[in-house]
Design a protein around this motif. Sequence first.
Motif, short mmCIF file in Angstrom:
data_model
loop_
_atom_site.label_atom_id
_atom_site.label_comp_id
_atom_site.label_asym_id
_atom_site.label_seq_id
_atom_site.Cartn_x
_atom_site.Cartn_y
_atom_site.Cartn_z
N ASP A 1 0.94 -1.14 -0.09
CA ASP A 1 -0.11 0.14 0.24
C ASP A 1 1.04 1.57 -0.34
N PRO A 2 0.79 2.31 -1.20
CA PRO A 2 2.01 3.53 -1.16
C PRO A 2 1.18 4.38 -0.08
N SER A 3 -0.05 4.34 0.41
CA SER A 3 -0.52 5.44 1.47
C SER A 3 0.41 5.53 2.82
N LYS A 4 0.99 4.65 2.73
CA LYS A 4 1.53 4.45 4.39
C LYS A 4 3.09 4.00 4.18
N ASP B 1 0.28 7.47 7.70
CA ASP B 1 -0.67 7.88 7.64
C ASP B 1 0.17 8.68 6.47
N LYS B 2 0.24 8.08 5.53
CA LYS B 2 1.62 8.79 4.40
C LYS B 2 1.47 10.55 3.84
N VAL B 3 -0.39 10.72 3.91
CA VAL B 3 -0.68 11.99 3.76
C VAL B 3 -1.07 12.55 4.73
N THR B 4 -1.49 12.36 5.57
CA THR B 4 -1.51 12.96 7.10
C THR B 4 -0.57 12.93 8.02
N GLU C 1 -3.45 14.30 -2.89
CA GLU C 1 -1.98 12.92 -2.75
C GLU C 1 -2.30 11.78 -2.24
N LEU D 1 -1.59 8.58 -5.25
CA LEU D 1 -1.44 7.53 -5.19
C LEU D 1 -1.54 6.38 -5.74
#
Lengths: 355, 614
Positions: free
Chosen positions: A203-206, A232-235, B347, B351
Amino acid sequence: MVEKEKRYSIWYDEMDGKDYPIVGKKNANLGEMIKAGIPVSPGFAITIYANDQFLILSGIKTEIEKQLGTLGQVTFETTKEASALAMGLIEGATMPAVIGDDILSNYHKLCERAGVGACPVAVRSSGAISMPGQMETYLNICGEKDLIDYIKKCWASAYNVEAIMYRMNKGMPFLFNIGVGIPKMVNSRVSGIIFTINPINGDPSKISVDASYGLGEAVVSGLVTPDTYLVDKVTLDVIKTVIGSKATQCVYRDNASDIVQRDVPGDKQKVPCLSAEEIKEVARVGKLIEDYYGQAYDIEFGVDADFPFPRNIIILQVRPESVWSKKEVEAKVAKAKDPMERILGQLLTGVKLRQ
Amino acid sequence: MAKTFMDPHDVPTISGTEGWERMYPYQYQFSKEDPERTKFESSQIWYYDGLHYPEPHYPFDLFWDEAWFLALSQYNSRIFMVPPAMGIDHRIINGYVYITPVGIPDPNEVGKRVPLFMERAGYYYQNWDTLFGKWKKKVTALIEQLEAVNFPELPEMEDISVVLEGKGVSSGYELLKRYDDLINMGLLNWQYHFEFLNLGYAAYVTFINTTNQIFPGIPMSTLTKMVSGIDVIMYKPDAELIRLATLAIDVGIDELILKTSKAREAMDELAKHPSGKEWLAEMEKARYPWFYISTGTGWYHTHISWNDNLDIPFDSIRMHIKSLKEGKEVGRPTEKLIKERDRIVEEYRKLIKTDDDREAFEQGLAVSRTVFPYVEDHLFYIEHWFHSIFWAKIRQIGAIFQNAGFIENADTDIWFMKRDEIKQALWDYVTAWATGVKPRGPSYWPKEIAWRKGVYEKFKEWTPPPALGVPPDVVTEPFTIVLWGVTTDVLSEWLKGGEEGEGEQNTIQGSPGSSGIVEGRARVLKNVQELADLREGEILVATTTSPSWAPAFVKIGGAVTDVGGPMCHAAIVCREYGLPTVVGTGKATHLIKTGDLIKIDGDSGLVTILERAK
């Protein structure tokens, strides 16, 4: 200020990637990382020019050139002799005061910045041309005398037999000046590994952070079960914390470069080894590195006990992530005609939301 | 899941409350007369609705429960024909409401409902904004109608106009009729409440699951940030207070307001100055409707509104004046929130790796954003604005009863009568008035109410078990999950809880509300009037919060609530302020005392009491 080409030493944060002919590739790369905002351990580079001046001022350059002529035809035996000669001369010479003073003055500044007397540093070779693994790096060097001695050893390591042979095969000259890096040794309260994806499912969002007390060896070699934080990569919010057992830690033996294991006190085992703000900062840096290189990365970091937050987060090594990055990505969601069909599908299958 | 909760028929009656059942409608009791009904009751999962009801029910206040019992269920089962779901059934035990989602077990039946649902729900989704526009008109018209209803005392003699205008009815008849009207308006209000809500949640749950497939474990808080509106009506009351605080400073009456401690005193002082008068006029404008915001959730009559007690908004105005003068940022940082929302969405978009996933994400986001204004705004119209006025109307009837000797206290006693019983008592009162005799009420109700108050106090001491009956394999009903946070995992957690036994409890498990970990001294607040006690950096521990608590959020280090899921007010506000928050703990206000050193983990939902206050 003296132009860069004529300086004996240059701080990491004064240089960038283009400076590799002056300080060597490894050093220049650190400068480039700092410019990109990636925190590395503070330190400075001893220039290739300093190496050259050392050979000239100490008379070694003349001496070597004179003796090389008498060695005759190049064989393995004569290479060994030339190596012994050059290394002996370099390690035995006195450091010229102009160069030594410059290096030590920077070393003192570094000790001051870290708030540590006789601050332990690494002495790392850094050639302007890549010659993997042929020159030496020394860890945990403390104090002025050792520092100067090991810098000479490092310079001398360019004349070990393999290095000389390698250069001869490439048609390069015998004399070879290198840069040397003097970064502060990271006084690792905690070390760990950042993956800029979730290594479990890609999962690329982590961002996943594994961390444990002491040096990174404990985590890398699987000696301990580290804490695992999923961010969480975004927040940059921490989504999941799994506290590992972390029973032992690796540390350097005092004034030496070998590693020993120590027990971690019981009360420290049960709590997260990184604070909430440290996790967030580590993840932020991981994200920065991914953005800088444009792909998922696998990153080693340390938390330096000698610096306050956030300067204590130090990046030790980076490499591209190699498992998920190579896999073909498939759609995760089933195709649907329109939003209504999705809602219907949802109602029919129900939900089992993870808690 | 092999283990089950206690059978609902086996829950013991609390000693001294025997006969409590008469305080609530008969169909709310678990019963054993009919084997079929008994079997149904025993085989369902019944969970305690702590989200709405942290305290036992007052007999009258159960009216709202009856109203939503009907409204939610009918929209699922009979109007939109949600294929796999009927309604949510309700029961009451020892004063606490338990609910259970009812499904449709026959797959053929479910299949038959699919095209019906597509047509009916599809119409609402397609015409959402138009229908929502109509909805706002309907509801505000209803509220106007509600405002107009009043309950005056019955006259000794009817006015001559009754004769001259040939009215043909008496005030007694009017009183009975108006009470019916009032109740009908309340029911209608709740019919409207659910007109959009089921579909709104269905769309949102779909988006939640879609994003969870693409990004496993994406936090609910992140999703809310993506879809939540910025101009949410629920924040308007506090924004009005900030506007009034700013105005007070601008026209130079801020010191005057700061010097006073009561609203009455401040208003008297302000009325003496020209600029004070202008300010008061501005406040009057703000009061309707914004001061109808409830100090709680609006579900209990005890949740009064700012209009019921102006000391509350005045306290908040003082806090805002102080903050503004100290140069602090007050209110919601809307620009920052918009930027942050856009950044998060952008963002995440980047992804996504495949076109199919991208399409699913975009569709889900678009539908969620369409339905969200309703999901967010309906609360103000229904639970705050309407309810606050409604409670005040019932208090008028309380006053009539007090004067007639039916009850001892207009403010506190009428709530111990069921809505049908109020109707009966009004008949008693009106017929006695008409006949010129003494009604039975004064000799019947005070005694009965005293007994019910005693029962209610005993109910309060009882801890309702989180669930009863048999847990299902998978929880599917959208409301159950999003609002109550009931999932299969939570049920197993509850089952575990029962094994540990009583004793000194130092950890409390709730749901993650807003990310982060914080340690600090607890401040347990029972109601908004106690806000003034709050110190900088303390962790707010409350049953629940509402937007009228807004001034607190600039001061605190984090928050813990007894009730609420990831969509509750406290969780939403704390995410905006970046404060770690745990919601839905069930019992934090009982277990934590002011001054305790506590640690809250907004990611895991765990609250730990580190050190008890001396």
